[in-house]
Motif scaffolding. Structure first.
Motif, short mmCIF file in Angstrom:
data_model
loop_
_atom_site.label_atom_id
_atom_site.label_comp_id
_atom_site.label_asym_id
_atom_site.label_seq_id
_atom_site.Cartn_x
_atom_site.Cartn_y
_atom_site.Cartn_z
N TYR A 96 0.97 -1.25 -0.07
CA TYR A 96 0.05 -0.06 -0.02
C TYR A 96 1.02 1.34 0.04
O TYR A 96 0.71 2.20 -0.79
CB TYR A 96 -0.86 0.15 1.17
N LEU A 97 1.84 1.12 0.93
CA LEU A 97 2.77 2.63 0.80
C LEU A 97 3.43 2.64 -0.48
O LEU A 97 3.79 3.89 -1.01
CB LEU A 97 3.72 2.40 1.83
N ASN A 98 3.82 1.66 -1.02
CA ASN A 98 4.57 1.78 -2.36
C ASN A 98 3.48 2.28 -3.46
O ASN A 98 3.80 2.99 -4.32
CB ASN A 98 5.17 0.50 -2.93
N PHE A 99 2.20 1.80 -3.34
CA PHE A 99 1.26 2.15 -4.29
C PHE A 99 1.31 3.78 -4.32
O PHE A 99 1.04 4.44 -5.20
CB PHE A 99 -0.03 1.54 -3.95
N ILE A 100 1.04 4.24 -2.73
CA ILE A 100 0.79 5.75 -2.91
C ILE A 100 2.10 6.46 -3.32
O ILE A 100 2.19 7.45 -3.84
CB ILE A 100 0.87 6.13 -1.00
N GLY A 101 3.44 5.86 -3.22
CA GLY A 101 4.67 6.55 -3.87
C GLY A 101 4.77 6.59 -5.18
O GLY A 101 5.22 7.39 -5.63
N ALA A 108 12.37 5.47 -5.49
CA ALA A 108 12.56 4.38 -4.53
C ALA A 108 13.37 4.73 -3.15
O ALA A 108 12.86 4.44 -2.20
CB ALA A 108 12.99 3.05 -5.34
N GLN A 109 14.44 5.25 -3.33
CA GLN A 109 15.19 5.63 -2.25
C GLN A 109 14.83 6.56 -1.40
O GLN A 109 14.58 6.34 -0.03
CB GLN A 109 16.62 6.03 -2.83
N ARG A 114 11.42 7.53 4.07
CA ARG A 114 10.42 7.94 4.73
C ARG A 114 9.48 6.87 5.46
O ARG A 114 9.22 7.04 6.36
CB ARG A 114 9.62 9.05 3.98
N ILE A 115 9.28 5.87 4.46
CA ILE A 115 8.76 4.64 5.24
C ILE A 115 9.55 4.05 6.38
O ILE A 115 8.89 3.84 7.42
CB ILE A 115 8.59 3.57 3.98
N ASP A 116 10.73 3.80 6.40
CA ASP A 116 11.69 3.50 7.43
C ASP A 116 11.36 4.43 8.67
O ASP A 116 11.09 3.99 9.87
CB ASP A 116 13.06 3.36 6.97
#
Length: 270
Positions: A96-101, A108-109, A114-116
């Motif tokens: 889900y977080l990658n979808f929003i990204g 990606a980096q 930010r996710i971390d």
């Protein structure tokens, strides 16, 4: 910066305006609290200036960008946290977080950093591979907060963000709000938790029945009450004898807020 000018919205099944000729300027570098009773128009106002609802009249601009004329550009400058997070339950949290990204085209980096950071702060690092469908209400709220920050929005909009959060996560949320304001960004949040607003807001607006009845600082609100109280007993804002245990007159934000709403309704004959 978020600006609304003369905005009104009426729902199809109601004759009453959910928001009525509402004008509001929400500056950068401020934590702006938005308060009001249930059904006052808080969520409708947020949905309008975030572009989820089209107003019947009036204008909305985000950092000078017209929501009506350039909606995609305006929306990219907003990070929105809903009061009831509706996420994709079949996805894993990281998916889900990658979808929003991907939606915001974040490299990606940059998104991973930010996710971390935010998953660690909100205690979700160990469950990012789990399905969202198995998350509690509080976990979904925290995931929504992380998702809203992936694109580092200039305007962070939160609708009742404290609901469902554990004390540590609520603390982290308030710290992030303060951090973003120090960076010159705009933070706008609606809340029923008066104590939270009193402690962290630089500025407030109070809405009732779709109309703004107060804008200013906490100190402005207190001065308004003192001024009304000085007019004498029986008038709006005058002391009513309610005290704290220590005997000092209760002057919490909640008390001030309730008095202001009552006064506004009395003046309109409601």
């Amino acid at each position: 910066m978020i600006e609304l000018s003369g905005v009104s919205k009426t729902y199809a099944k109601s004759d009453r305006k959910a928001i009525d000729s509402l004008s509001l300027s929400i500056p950068n570098g401020r934590i702006f609290g938005f308060l009001g009773p249930n059904g006052a128009g808080k969520t409708t106002t947020i949905r309008v200036f975030c572009g989820a609802l089209e107003p019947d009249s009036g204008t909305v601009s985000i950092d000078g960008i017209s929501m009506a004329q350039r909606p995609l550009d305006a929306k990219r400058r907003i990070g929105l946290v809903h009061d009831n997070p509706e996420l994709f339950n079949r996805l894993r949290a990281m998916e889900y977080l990658n979808f929003i990204g991907d939606v915001f085209r974040i490299p990606a980096q940059e998104r991973r950093a930010r996710i971390d950071e935010y998953s660690a702060r909100f205690g979700l690092s160990d469950v990012l591979s789990a399905s969202i469908g198995g998350f509690s209400r509080g976990m979904k709220q925290k995931l929504g907060l992380i998702a809203s920050l992936i694109h580092d929005p200039a305007n962070w909009v939160l609708d009742e963000p404290m609901v469902g959060l554990d004390p540590q996560s609520a603390f982290e949320l308030k710290e992030i709000m303060r951090q973003r304001v120090k960076e010159g960004k705009c933070v706008f949040f609606s809340t029923h938790v008066m104590e939270v607003a009193e402690k962290i807001c630089n500025q407030l607006a109070i809405i009732d029945k779709g109309r703004i009845i107060f804008t200013g600082t906490i100190e402005d609100l207190r001065k308004r009450r003192e001024s009304a109280g000085a007019a004498g007993p029986g008038e709006a804002g005058a002391g009513d004898g309610r005290t704290r245990e220590g005997g000092a007159e209760e002057d919490s934000l909640e008390r001030l807020f309730l008095e202001l709403v009552d006064s506004s309704r009395e003046s309109e004959g409601l």
